[in-house]
Scaffold this active site. Structure first.
Site, mmCIF file in Angstrom:
data_model
loop_
_atom_site.group_PDB
_atom_site.id
_atom_site.type_symbol
_atom_site.label_atom_id
_atom_site.label_comp_id
_atom_site.label_asym_id
_atom_site.label_seq_id
_atom_site.Cartn_x
_atom_site.Cartn_y
_atom_site.Cartn_z
ATOM 1 N N LYS A 28 0.832 -1.222 0.000
ATOM 2 C CA LYS A 28 0.000 0.000 0.000
ATOM 3 C C LYS A 28 0.858 1.260 0.000
ATOM 4 O O LYS A 28 0.805 2.072 0.928
ATOM 5 C CB LYS A 28 -0.938 0.007 1.208
ATOM 6 C CG LYS A 28 -1.896 -1.188 1.261
ATOM 7 C CD LYS A 28 -2.903 -1.053 2.401
ATOM 8 C CE LYS A 28 -3.840 -2.229 2.490
ATOM 9 N NZ LYS A 28 -3.221 -3.476 3.001
ATOM 10 N N THR B 290 -10.993 -1.777 4.464
ATOM 11 C CA THR B 290 -12.215 -2.489 4.863
ATOM 12 C C THR B 290 -12.380 -2.581 6.376
ATOM 13 O O THR B 290 -13.407 -3.039 6.858
ATOM 14 C CB THR B 290 -12.254 -3.911 4.256
ATOM 15 O OG1 THR B 290 -10.947 -4.474 4.381
ATOM 16 C CG2 THR B 290 -12.656 -3.883 2.808
ATOM 17 N N ARG C 200 -7.066 -14.704 7.529
ATOM 18 C CA ARG C 200 -7.337 -15.458 8.754
ATOM 19 C C ARG C 200 -8.297 -16.644 8.624
ATOM 20 O O ARG C 200 -8.046 -17.681 9.254
ATOM 21 C CB ARG C 200 -7.772 -14.498 9.868
ATOM 22 C CG ARG C 200 -6.585 -13.670 10.377
ATOM 23 C CD ARG C 200 -7.020 -12.445 11.159
ATOM 24 N NE ARG C 200 -7.644 -11.464 10.282
ATOM 25 C CZ ARG C 200 -8.073 -10.283 10.682
ATOM 26 N NH1 ARG C 200 -7.966 -9.946 11.959
ATOM 27 N NH2 ARG C 200 -8.608 -9.438 9.829
HETATM 28 O O1 C5P Z 1 -7.458 -12.028 7.655
HETATM 29 P P1 C5P Z 1 -8.268 -11.334 6.629
HETATM 30 O O2 C5P Z 1 -8.996 -12.278 5.680
HETATM 31 O O3 C5P Z 1 -9.158 -10.262 7.196
HETATM 32 O O4 C5P Z 1 -7.157 -10.608 5.731
HETATM 33 C C1 C5P Z 1 -7.441 -9.614 4.817
HETATM 34 C C2 C5P Z 1 -6.165 -9.183 4.187
HETATM 35 O O5 C5P Z 1 -6.465 -8.186 3.230
HETATM 36 C C3 C5P Z 1 -5.164 -8.577 5.163
HETATM 37 O O6 C5P Z 1 -3.884 -9.013 4.744
HETATM 38 C C4 C5P Z 1 -5.311 -7.089 4.970
HETATM 39 O O7 C5P Z 1 -4.080 -6.408 5.123
HETATM 40 C C5 C5P Z 1 -5.750 -7.002 3.535
HETATM 41 N N1 C5P Z 1 -6.523 -5.813 3.150
HETATM 42 C C6 C5P Z 1 -7.701 -5.425 3.753
HETATM 43 N N2 C5P Z 1 -8.360 -4.295 3.346
HETATM 44 C C7 C5P Z 1 -7.886 -3.582 2.350
HETATM 45 C C8 C5P Z 1 -6.691 -3.971 1.719
HETATM 46 C C9 C5P Z 1 -6.037 -5.106 2.149
HETATM 47 O O8 C5P Z 1 -8.193 -6.080 4.647
HETATM 48 N N3 C5P Z 1 -8.561 -2.523 1.911
#
Ligand code: C5P
Length: 229
Positions: free
Chosen positions: A64, A126, A209
């Site tokens: 990012k 998000t 996760r």
């Molecule tokens: O564990 P989880 O499924 O929530 O992981 C979501 C991944 O997506 C994390 O690595 C997080 O850094 C990434 N992410 C996010 N929202 C964004 C961009 C990336 O959750 N807007």
């Protein structure tokens, strides 16, 4: 396993290289793209990117980038040299930054005779709570991403439908915040199921996760892939 139109990207949010390697050994080739974020990259740098490539998989470098145009353009050159499949920048970094980033990656890829990485703009994280100001902000930032000629955006599934209908079929939508039914939400405030993501027109979902913390990661990944089909 049948290929779906919405791809699964697994976030390698772990704290050591051998754990990352174990997940790839377990999940590749069903899962072809792995996301390397700030945790693993801070610990291991390009070594982790090379490890994923050595396994035959592709890399989404999720750092990012958010800095002045010259600095992000130079980071784009570095990401292109690492031959990543995809990387992202914060759309809030501005139009000029995004334009220069795209141009720098293309020039560098040309020099190397390689394909330039897909460059994706991050609009609003998000983990941000839903409120009335998010939608217009996402719309404005997505317009900037499109104007700059980037390949698409990271967005929540809730925003994906709107983005798909306004920015056309070629615009890539990557959606994190994915949970299987009855699962915990962790810190993701705007969550959806894999099927919701498909229906909203996402090209890729990012899952961390739910797979990493599963007692059977491979089964969980297969379940998600089945839902994407
Ligand atoms: O564990 P989880 O499924 O929530 O992981 C979501 C991944 O997506 C994390 O690595 C997080 O850094 C990434 N992410 C996010 N929202 C964004 C961009 C990336 O959750 N807007």
């Amino acid at each position: 396993m049948e290929k779906s139109k919405t791809g699964l990207i697994v976030a390698l949010d772990v704290d050591n290289l051998s754990k990352a390697e174990e997940f790839i050994d377990l999940l590749y080739p069903e899962v072809e793209i792995f996301k390397i974020g700030s945790q693993l990259f801070t610990l291991y740098g390009p070594e982790v990117v090379k490890m994923v490539h050595k396994k035959g998989a592709k890399v989404f470098l999720d750092l990012k980038f958010h800095d002045i145009p010259n600095t992000v353009a130079n980071a784009a050159i570095a990401a292109t040299r690492l031959n990543v499949f995809m990387f992202n920048v914060h759309a809030q970094g501005g139009l000029e930054m995004m334009k220069r980033t795209k141009e720098a990656a293309e020039v560098e890829a040309n020099k190397l005779g390689a394909k330039p990485p897909l460059i994706i703009g991050v609009t609003v994280l998000t983990s941000t709570s839903e409120n009335s100001t998010i939608k217009p902000l996402v719309a404005t930032l997505t317009e900037d991403v499109d104007k700059a000629g980037l390949d698409g955006v990271v967005a929540s599934v809730k925003e994906a439908g709107f983005i798909r209908s306004n920015f056309g079929s070629k615009f890539i939508i990557v959606t994190p915040g994915i949970r299987l039914k009855n699962a915990t939400n962790d810190d993701q405030k705007r969550i959806a199921t894999p099927l919701d993501a498909v229906e909203a027109g996402a090209n890729y979902i990012v899952v961390g996760r739910p797979i990493l913390n599963s007692s059977k990661p491979k089964e969980t990944a297969k379940l998600i892939l089945a839902q994407l089909n």
